[in-house]
Scaffold this active site. Structure first.
Site, PDB file in Angstrom:
ATOM      1  N   LYS A   1      -2.986   5.597  10.043  1.00  0.00           N
ATOM      2  CA  LYS A   1      -2.255   4.413   9.979  1.00  0.00           C
ATOM      3  C   LYS A   1      -1.231   4.481   8.920  1.00  0.00           C
ATOM      4  O   LYS A   1      -1.466   4.551   7.845  1.00  0.00           O
ATOM      5  CB  LYS A   1      -3.104   2.936   9.396  1.00  0.00           C
ATOM      6  CG  LYS A   1      -2.551   1.592   9.552  1.00  0.00           C
ATOM      7  CD  LYS A   1      -3.277   0.760   8.563  1.00  0.00           C
ATOM      8  CE  LYS A   1      -2.864   0.507   7.206  1.00  0.00           C
ATOM      9  NZ  LYS A   1      -1.373   0.274   7.051  1.00  0.00           N
TER      10      LYS A   1
ATOM     11  N   GLY B   1      -2.499   5.632  -1.669  1.00  0.00           N
ATOM     12  CA  GLY B   1      -2.103   4.374  -2.012  1.00  0.00           C
ATOM     13  C   GLY B   1      -2.247   3.789  -3.280  1.00  0.00           C
ATOM     14  O   GLY B   1      -2.844   4.654  -4.143  1.00  0.00           O
ATOM     15  N   SER B   2      -2.635   2.686  -3.727  1.00  0.00           N
ATOM     16  CA  SER B   2      -2.786   2.028  -4.780  1.00  0.00           C
ATOM     17  C   SER B   2      -4.220   2.161  -5.384  1.00  0.00           C
ATOM     18  O   SER B   2      -5.147   2.135  -4.452  1.00  0.00           O
ATOM     19  CB  SER B   2      -2.232   0.630  -5.185  1.00  0.00           C
ATOM     20  OG  SER B   2      -3.203  -0.137  -4.155  1.00  0.00           O
TER      21      SER B   2
ATOM     22  N   CYS C   1       4.121   8.982  -7.289  1.00  0.00           N
ATOM     23  CA  CYS C   1       2.637   8.895  -8.043  1.00  0.00           C
ATOM     24  C   CYS C   1       2.805   9.859  -9.271  1.00  0.00           C
ATOM     25  O   CYS C   1       2.114   9.744 -10.122  1.00  0.00           O
ATOM     26  CB  CYS C   1       1.664   9.248  -7.127  1.00  0.00           C
ATOM     27  SG  CYS C   1       1.859  10.889  -6.321  1.00  0.00           S
TER      28      CYS C   1
ATOM     29  N   GLU D   1       0.960   1.410 -14.374  1.00  0.00           N
ATOM     30  CA  GLU D   1       1.674   1.952 -13.620  1.00  0.00           C
ATOM     31  C   GLU D   1       3.047   1.223 -12.937  1.00  0.00           C
ATOM     32  O   GLU D   1       2.822   0.032 -12.492  1.00  0.00           O
ATOM     33  CB  GLU D   1       1.159   2.540 -12.287  1.00  0.00           C
ATOM     34  CG  GLU D   1       2.282   3.401 -11.309  1.00  0.00           C
ATOM     35  CD  GLU D   1       1.483   3.761 -10.179  1.00  0.00           C
ATOM     36  OE1 GLU D   1       0.886   2.982  -9.435  1.00  0.00           O
ATOM     37  OE2 GLU D   1       1.657   4.952  -9.651  1.00  0.00           O
TER      38      GLU D   1
HETATM   39  P1  NAD Z   1      -1.323   0.194  -1.005  1.00  0.00           P
HETATM   40  O1  NAD Z   1      -2.543   0.335  -1.725  1.00  0.00           O
HETATM   41  O2  NAD Z   1      -0.460  -1.329  -1.132  1.00  0.00           O
HETATM   42  O3  NAD Z   1      -1.379   0.564   0.396  1.00  0.00           O
HETATM   43  C1  NAD Z   1      -1.616   1.891   0.942  1.00  0.00           C
HETATM   44  C2  NAD Z   1      -2.308   1.869   2.493  1.00  0.00           C
HETATM   45  O4  NAD Z   1      -3.365   0.996   2.385  1.00  0.00           O
HETATM   46  C3  NAD Z   1      -1.287   1.077   3.226  1.00  0.00           C
HETATM   47  O5  NAD Z   1      -1.283   1.639   4.466  1.00  0.00           O
HETATM   48  C4  NAD Z   1      -1.879  -0.373   3.548  1.00  0.00           C
HETATM   49  O6  NAD Z   1      -1.567  -0.892   4.638  1.00  0.00           O
HETATM   50  C5  NAD Z   1      -3.400  -0.040   3.435  1.00  0.00           C
HETATM   51  N1  NAD Z   1      -4.370  -0.901   2.811  1.00  0.00           N
HETATM   52  C6  NAD Z   1      -4.437  -2.231   2.313  1.00  0.00           C
HETATM   53  N2  NAD Z   1      -5.257  -2.854   2.088  1.00  0.00           N
HETATM   54  C7  NAD Z   1      -6.240  -2.148   2.870  1.00  0.00           C
HETATM   55  C8  NAD Z   1      -7.661  -2.333   3.094  1.00  0.00           C
HETATM   56  N3  NAD Z   1      -8.413  -3.212   2.270  1.00  0.00           N
HETATM   57  N4  NAD Z   1      -8.329  -1.351   3.742  1.00  0.00           N
HETATM   58  C9  NAD Z   1      -7.670  -0.260   4.184  1.00  0.00           C
HETATM   59  N5  NAD Z   1      -6.340  -0.098   4.179  1.00  0.00           N
HETATM   60  C10 NAD Z   1      -5.858  -0.698   3.302  1.00  0.00           C
HETATM   61  O7  NAD Z   1      -0.176   1.410  -1.552  1.00  0.00           O
HETATM   62  P2  NAD Z   1       1.263   1.345  -1.521  1.00  0.00           P
HETATM   63  O8  NAD Z   1       2.264   0.269  -2.088  1.00  0.00           O
HETATM   64  O9  NAD Z   1       1.629   1.840   0.075  1.00  0.00           O
HETATM   65  O10 NAD Z   1       1.478   2.809  -2.257  1.00  0.00           O
HETATM   66  C11 NAD Z   1       1.949   2.665  -3.643  1.00  0.00           C
HETATM   67  C12 NAD Z   1       0.808   3.380  -4.403  1.00  0.00           C
HETATM   68  O11 NAD Z   1       0.579   4.579  -3.949  1.00  0.00           O
HETATM   69  C13 NAD Z   1       1.144   3.641  -6.047  1.00  0.00           C
HETATM   70  O12 NAD Z   1       0.164   3.298  -6.865  1.00  0.00           O
HETATM   71  C14 NAD Z   1       1.409   5.509  -6.100  1.00  0.00           C
HETATM   72  O13 NAD Z   1       1.002   6.118  -7.093  1.00  0.00           O
HETATM   73  C15 NAD Z   1       0.377   5.506  -4.897  1.00  0.00           C
HETATM   74  N6  NAD Z   1       0.620   7.029  -4.231  1.00  0.00           N
HETATM   75  C16 NAD Z   1      -0.237   8.166  -4.774  1.00  0.00           C
HETATM   76  C17 NAD Z   1      -0.090   9.158  -4.110  1.00  0.00           C
HETATM   77  C18 NAD Z   1      -0.949  10.514  -4.487  1.00  0.00           C
HETATM   78  O14 NAD Z   1      -0.831  11.485  -4.088  1.00  0.00           O
HETATM   79  N7  NAD Z   1      -1.732  10.219  -5.434  1.00  0.00           N
HETATM   80  C19 NAD Z   1       1.038   9.547  -3.564  1.00  0.00           C
HETATM   81  C20 NAD Z   1       2.076   8.486  -3.041  1.00  0.00           C
HETATM   82  C21 NAD Z   1       1.673   7.038  -3.632  1.00  0.00           C
END
Ligand code: NAD
Length: 485
Positions: free
Chosen positions: A179, A232-233, A288, A389
């Site tokens: 996804k 993600g977050s 990140c 962050e």
């Molecule tokens: P987000 O958490 O909003 O979304 C990430 C993904 O999770 C999306 O595809 C979203 O649709 C999905 N999602 C949301 N709720 C969910 C649920 N309840 N169950 C399953 N999936 C769900 O994050 P974002 O805004 O896309 O990304 C930004 C964050 O990602 C920042 O905190 C950044 O530091 C982090 N990040 C980390 C890395 C790493 O390698 N550590 C790399 C890139 C980004």
């Protein structure tokens, strides 16, 4: 893909076929630099997830029984197609999430590098042979794939994160349902078309677009998905971990960061200032690994502050497709507003706003979500902006008195992903292993991972890690066979 009005329309990719979602819904994707509508993308549902997991499960036996060389050959073809279409993919990445084209080109090349690493290593998933406790017995420990992998990714590297999950999962013999992020799914969808062209068999790679609630949660909760890899977050990562508990599946979470960037008095200050600015403002601070807290020794603080001030003022914010542009827009209005609120709060808590601190206006800025490159000084421990962050173009300068002070403040954080140190002192460098509590340390350089490294965070930054041999190992499990004649 077919054409609806003037923008491309993308369906879901399940079992080797582009199909409409069960609910029939679509969402529009907008360019954050221009506000322009650039595509309509299917909104997947729980039923689509079910169909995709079924397809992946059905495709698993044949894919996992292919030889390592056969899987590598398919991945090499996939990589070559990404390189063939690099310019088109870079434009797509830039248009869907706003990063400057020159950075999007680097992302495409990083994605190709990740696929190459996976292809090179299909034959290196080596197990062990251990002498048994019975006469003649051998104990084999074999590396076997998990089965169906569920992958969920973020918007800040739409193509690289897709490659980072798909390539090692497939290399190890798994099948996958991925996804992409709902804000920026286009590069992943176009890469999927290239995967088809490369001959990845039907059902091995499935793509279900949509949001976290309708697609992410059903994927995490599906009993036939054996491993979830998510970027993600931290807040979402924690929800995913909790939701995965009922089916007791493995989770790999790559989450947020709050990288400290330490500059000691003996550092090459010019080099450190350049790296600090690059590591903060690249991708409008939406990485990140971004430099989220710049700790500068008091003896070189003024000189360093002058240098970064000049470099920040020289940044060219504008149309991401323009070669002169150093920084594009934020990905969305809520993200811009979140950053601005953090800056305002920091100022109310005593930080000094030296540069920026506002949404840019006028001309092309009025069409997109442009935030001014921002410099805050007089930043101190305890302020909210030092803890949370930012994920935006805001540099914080914090004065430190010595190396112990720097380490203490750097470690005083719930995150533990990346960190930076600029010094010429080997004794300080030698202390990094024990005394700096982050999974990744860049010494005397700006950020940016290599496919053969290992990108992983401690504490609230995640679980698991990606890239390199340890990242690939995530996609296999051990099987122990007590072998007797
Ligand atoms: P987000 O958490 O909003 O979304 C990430 C993904 O999770 C999306 O595809 C979203 O649709 C999905 N999602 C949301 N709720 C969910 C649920 N309840 N169950 C399953 N999936 C769900 O994050 P974002 O805004 O896309 O990304 C930004 C964050 O990602 C920042 O905190 C950044 O530091 C982090 N990040 C980390 C890395 C790493 O390698 N550590 C790399 C890139 C980004």
């Amino acid at each position: 893909m077919s054409s609806e009005k003037t923008v491309p329309r993308y369906d879901l990719f399940i079992n080797g076929i582009w199909v409409k979602p069960h609910g029939g819904g679509t969402v529009e994707i907008h360019n954050p630099a221009t506000g322009e509508r650039i595509a309509a993308v299917a909104s997947g549902t729980a039923d689509d997830v079910k169909a995709a997991v079924k397809a992946a499960g059905d495709a698993f036996p044949a894919w996992s029984r292919k030889t390592a060389e056969e899987r590598a050959d398919v991945l090499y073809r996939f990589k070559a197609l990404i390189e063939r279409d690099a310019e088109r993919l870079a434009h797509l990445v830039s248009n869907e999430m706003g990063k400057p084209l020159k950075e999007a080109r680097e992302e495409v090349s990083f994605a190709a590098g990740l696929i190459r690493f996976a292809a090179e290593n299909t034959r290196r998933l080596e197990g062990d042979i251990i002498p048994g406790s019975r006469p003649g017995e051998k104990i084999l420990i074999e590396k076997i794939p998990h089965g169906v992998i569920g992958a969920i990714s973020a918007w800040n590297f739409p193509l690289a994160l897709f490659a980072r999950k798909v390539a090692p999962a497939l290399a190890a013999g798994n099948t996958i349902v991925i996804k992409p992020h709902e804000l920026a799914p286009l590069a992943a969808l176009e890469a999927t078309r290239l995967a088809e062209e490369a001959g990845i068999p039907a059902g091995v790679l499935n793509v279900v677009t949509g949001d976290g609630k309708d697609v992410g949660t059903p994927l995490v909760e599906h009993p036939d998905v054996r491993l979830i890899t998510m970027t993600g977050s931290t807040a979402t990562g924690k929800k995913i971990m909790a939701n995965a508990a009922s089916t007791l599946k493995e989770v790999r979470l790559e989450l947020g960061g709050k990288a400290p960037f330490i500059v000691m008095e003996d550092a090459d200050i010019e080099k450190a200032a350049t790296a600090a600015v690059v590591s903060r403002f690249t991708n409008a601070g939406q990485i990140c690994t971004s430099n989220e807290r710049t700790y500068v020794h008091e003896a070189v603080y003024d000189k360093f502050a002058d240098l970064v001030r000049k470099k920040i003022e020289a940044l060219n914010v504008g149309n991401p497709l323009d070669a002169k542009t150093d920084m594009g827009p934020k990905v969305s209005l809520p993200e811009l507003e979140k950053v601005h609120a953090m800056v305002e709060k920091a100022v109310s808590q005593g930080a000094r706003l030296e540069i920026g601190g506002k949404r840019l206006e006028g001309g092309l800025y009025d069409k997109g979500f442009f935030y001014a490159p921002t410099l805050l000084t007089n930043v101190r421990e305890g302020m909210d902006i030092v803890r949370d962050e930012v994920f935006g173009p805001v540099m914080l300068l914090i004065k430190i008195s010595d190396f112990d002070d720097a380490l203490r403040q750097a470690n005083d954080c719930v995150y533990g992903l990346s960190s930076y140190l600029f010094t010429q002192d080997l004794k300080r460098v030698m202390r990094l292993s024990a005394d700096l509590n982050f999974g990744e340390v860049y010494v005397n350089r700006e950020g940016g991972e290599a496919p053969q490294g290992f990108h992983h965070g401690y504490k609230d930054s995640g679980l698991g890690g990606e890239d390199g041999k340890y990242g690939l190992e995530a996609y296999v499990q051990n099987k122990t066979i007590y072998l007797n004649a």
